[in-house]
Motif scaffolding. Structure first.
Motif, PDB file in Angstrom:
ATOM      1  N   ASN A  70     -29.050   1.621  21.761  1.00 49.66           N
ATOM      2  CA  ASN A  70     -28.382   2.589  22.503  1.00 49.66           C
ATOM      3  C   ASN A  70     -28.104   3.950  22.100  1.00 49.66           C
ATOM      4  O   ASN A  70     -28.218   4.841  22.846  1.00 49.66           O
ATOM      5  CB  ASN A  70     -26.923   1.989  22.880  1.00 49.66           C
ATOM      6  CG  ASN A  70     -27.167   0.532  23.855  1.00 49.66           C
ATOM      7  OD1 ASN A  70     -28.042   0.411  24.553  1.00 49.66           O
ATOM      8  ND2 ASN A  70     -26.021  -0.252  23.848  1.00 49.66           N
ATOM      9  N   PHE A  71     -28.069   3.781  20.643  1.00 46.28           N
ATOM     10  CA  PHE A  71     -27.804   5.445  20.020  1.00 46.28           C
ATOM     11  C   PHE A  71     -29.321   5.974  20.589  1.00 46.28           C
ATOM     12  O   PHE A  71     -29.265   7.261  20.719  1.00 46.28           O
ATOM     13  CB  PHE A  71     -27.808   5.115  18.703  1.00 46.28           C
ATOM     14  CG  PHE A  71     -26.144   5.198  18.195  1.00 46.28           C
ATOM     15  CD1 PHE A  71     -25.591   6.391  18.364  1.00 46.28           C
ATOM     16  CD2 PHE A  71     -25.540   3.954  17.803  1.00 46.28           C
ATOM     17  CE1 PHE A  71     -24.184   6.227  17.983  1.00 46.28           C
ATOM     18  CE2 PHE A  71     -24.309   3.968  17.456  1.00 46.28           C
ATOM     19  CZ  PHE A  71     -23.554   5.136  17.686  1.00 46.28           C
ATOM     20  N   GLY A  72     -30.455   5.452  20.190  1.00 43.55           N
ATOM     21  CA  GLY A  72     -31.734   6.029  20.305  1.00 43.55           C
ATOM     22  C   GLY A  72     -31.853   6.501  21.999  1.00 43.55           C
ATOM     23  O   GLY A  72     -32.561   7.554  22.107  1.00 43.55           O
ATOM     24  N   LEU A  73     -31.401   5.452  22.943  1.00 50.14           N
ATOM     25  CA  LEU A  73     -31.617   6.133  24.056  1.00 50.14           C
ATOM     26  C   LEU A  73     -30.498   7.143  24.452  1.00 50.14           C
ATOM     27  O   LEU A  73     -31.054   7.943  25.301  1.00 50.14           O
ATOM     28  CB  LEU A  73     -31.131   4.734  24.914  1.00 50.14           C
ATOM     29  CG  LEU A  73     -31.244   4.758  26.464  1.00 50.14           C
ATOM     30  CD1 LEU A  73     -32.486   5.216  27.096  1.00 50.14           C
ATOM     31  CD2 LEU A  73     -30.562   3.607  27.066  1.00 50.14           C
ATOM     32  N   THR A  74     -29.261   7.061  23.871  1.00 49.08           N
ATOM     33  CA  THR A  74     -28.509   8.145  24.375  1.00 49.08           C
ATOM     34  C   THR A  74     -29.148   9.611  23.742  1.00 49.08           C
ATOM     35  O   THR A  74     -29.153  10.478  24.232  1.00 49.08           O
ATOM     36  CB  THR A  74     -27.037   7.822  23.662  1.00 49.08           C
ATOM     37  OG1 THR A  74     -26.601   6.830  24.195  1.00 49.08           O
ATOM     38  CG2 THR A  74     -26.195   9.171  23.910  1.00 49.08           C
ATOM     39  N   GLY A  75     -29.617   9.659  22.598  1.00 47.32           N
ATOM     40  CA  GLY A  75     -30.169  10.566  21.973  1.00 47.32           C
ATOM     41  C   GLY A  75     -31.334  11.247  22.755  1.00 47.32           C
ATOM     42  O   GLY A  75     -31.585  12.368  22.811  1.00 47.32           O
ATOM     43  N   LEU A  76     -32.317  10.309  23.146  1.00 46.50           N
ATOM     44  CA  LEU A  76     -33.443  10.722  23.898  1.00 46.50           C
ATOM     45  C   LEU A  76     -33.044  11.464  25.275  1.00 46.50           C
ATOM     46  O   LEU A  76     -33.491  12.491  25.658  1.00 46.50           O
ATOM     47  CB  LEU A  76     -34.235   9.586  24.228  1.00 46.50           C
ATOM     48  CG  LEU A  76     -35.537   9.634  25.084  1.00 46.50           C
ATOM     49  CD1 LEU A  76     -36.509  10.714  24.280  1.00 46.50           C
ATOM     50  CD2 LEU A  76     -36.398   8.450  25.490  1.00 46.50           C
ATOM     51  N   LEU A  77     -31.975  10.596  25.985  1.00 49.12           N
ATOM     52  CA  LEU A  77     -31.666  11.262  27.199  1.00 49.12           C
ATOM     53  C   LEU A  77     -31.004  12.477  26.973  1.00 49.12           C
ATOM     54  O   LEU A  77     -31.198  13.542  27.939  1.00 49.12           O
ATOM     55  CB  LEU A  77     -30.701  10.271  27.709  1.00 49.12           C
ATOM     56  CG  LEU A  77     -31.416   8.928  28.443  1.00 49.12           C
ATOM     57  CD1 LEU A  77     -30.604   8.090  29.078  1.00 49.12           C
ATOM     58  CD2 LEU A  77     -32.516   9.295  29.377  1.00 49.12           C
ATOM     59  N   LEU A  78     -29.941  12.701  26.040  1.00 56.63           N
ATOM     60  CA  LEU A  78     -29.541  14.058  25.678  1.00 56.63           C
ATOM     61  C   LEU A  78     -30.444  15.046  25.329  1.00 56.63           C
ATOM     62  O   LEU A  78     -30.369  16.139  25.890  1.00 56.63           O
ATOM     63  CB  LEU A  78     -28.469  14.014  24.496  1.00 56.63           C
ATOM     64  CG  LEU A  78     -26.968  13.639  24.955  1.00 56.63           C
ATOM     65  CD1 LEU A  78     -26.175  13.341  23.556  1.00 56.63           C
ATOM     66  CD2 LEU A  78     -26.450  14.614  25.768  1.00 56.63           C
ATOM     67  N   MET A  79     -31.262  14.930  24.671  1.00 56.86           N
ATOM     68  CA  MET A  79     -32.514  15.643  24.175  1.00 56.86           C
ATOM     69  C   MET A  79     -33.312  15.993  25.522  1.00 56.86           C
ATOM     70  O   MET A  79     -33.565  17.432  25.840  1.00 56.86           O
ATOM     71  CB  MET A  79     -33.275  15.019  23.101  1.00 56.86           C
ATOM     72  CG  MET A  79     -34.551  16.143  22.743  1.00 56.86           C
ATOM     73  SD  MET A  79     -35.290  15.508  21.264  1.00 56.86           S
ATOM     74  CE  MET A  79     -36.363  14.457  21.971  1.00 56.86           C
ATOM     75  N   ILE A  80     -33.833  15.105  26.472  1.00 59.07           N
ATOM     76  CA  ILE A  80     -34.397  15.447  27.384  1.00 59.07           C
ATOM     77  C   ILE A  80     -33.388  16.219  28.576  1.00 59.07           C
ATOM     78  O   ILE A  80     -34.111  17.529  28.799  1.00 59.07           O
ATOM     79  CB  ILE A  80     -34.930  13.977  28.296  1.00 59.07           C
ATOM     80  CG1 ILE A  80     -35.999  13.362  27.341  1.00 59.07           C
ATOM     81  CG2 ILE A  80     -35.413  14.637  29.613  1.00 59.07           C
ATOM     82  CD1 ILE A  80     -36.433  12.143  28.028  1.00 59.07           C
ATOM     83  N   SER A  81     -32.391  16.094  28.580  1.00 60.17           N
ATOM     84  CA  SER A  81     -31.455  16.878  29.304  1.00 60.17           C
ATOM     85  C   SER A  81     -31.412  18.259  29.070  1.00 60.17           C
ATOM     86  O   SER A  81     -31.704  19.326  29.690  1.00 60.17           O
ATOM     87  CB  SER A  81     -29.836  16.206  29.451  1.00 60.17           C
ATOM     88  OG  SER A  81     -30.153  15.036  29.898  1.00 60.17           O
ATOM     89  N   LEU A  82     -31.190  18.538  27.510  1.00 61.57           N
ATOM     90  CA  LEU A  82     -31.235  19.804  26.999  1.00 61.57           C
ATOM     91  C   LEU A  82     -32.503  20.588  27.179  1.00 61.57           C
ATOM     92  O   LEU A  82     -32.431  21.859  27.380  1.00 61.57           O
ATOM     93  CB  LEU A  82     -30.631  19.604  25.626  1.00 61.57           C
ATOM     94  CG  LEU A  82     -29.299  19.177  25.554  1.00 61.57           C
ATOM     95  CD1 LEU A  82     -28.993  19.189  23.868  1.00 61.57           C
ATOM     96  CD2 LEU A  82     -28.305  20.166  25.835  1.00 61.57           C
TER      97      LEU A  82
END
Length: 178
Positions: A19-31
């Motif tokens: 879940n940490f990896g998924l959260t980081g990935l989605l945040l990075m894609i959004s930014l």
């Protein structure tokens, strides 16, 4: 197997390290989408980039706790701890401590010259001890003037005089209104 199965990878599950990896990935894609595809004012763009530190930390937590070479190989884990620690300190220094720890020097604008229709050359003289800089380096500046935004922007130094006076060349871009 199917689109539904692929979509399940984007939903939180019981494994918090994933879940940490998924959260980081989605945040990075959004930014990154905000950076490359959405036209937002500079001050909002800068604000969104402060969250890259959170993406870095969340991704680091994921890297340490998911089943990976980092989790299994102690020398690599120590090396990554060093890298993550230095990255975190640099992030905190720049975003939190920058206001207090970065030396600031006041300059006075001595001349403003329009070089081309969209390039302006600004010469500045130090009011106290000048900064140590060489031509080609960039510095963060803001101007105290009612006619110019007081946002901090990076500028490349065009020239440095022996007395510490500096000249920058600024190209008109960004959020200006036509």
């Amino acid at each position: 197997i199917s689109w539904n199965t692929a979509a399940l990878f984007l939903l939180p599950g019981p494994d918090w390290s994933i879940n940490f990896g998924l959260t980081g990935l989605l945040l990075m894609i959004s930014l990154l989408v905000l950076t490359f595809f959405v036209k937002i004012p500079y001050h909002l763009w800068r604000f969104t980039h402060k969250f890259m530190g959170a993406v870095f930390l969340i991704g680091s937590i994921h890297g340490f706790y998911v089943s990976s070479d980092i989790a299994r190989f102690k020398p690599l884990q120590d090396y990554m701890l060093l890298i993550v620690g230095m990255g975190t300190l640099a992030y905190l220094y720049r975003t939190v401590g920058g206001r207090f720890l970065v030396r600031r020097t006041k300059y006075s604008v001595s001349s403003v010259t329009l070089v081309k229709s969209n390039v302006t050359e600004i010469a500045m003289t130090p009011l106290k001890k000048p900064i140590k800089v060489i031509s080609g380096q960039f510095i963060y500046l803001y101007f105290k003037s009612q006619s110019v935004s007081n946002e901090t922007h990076p500028f490349s130094v065009s020239s440095v005089a022996p007395d510490g006076s500096i000249t920058i060349s600024a190209k008109a871009e960004g959020d200006r209104k036509s």
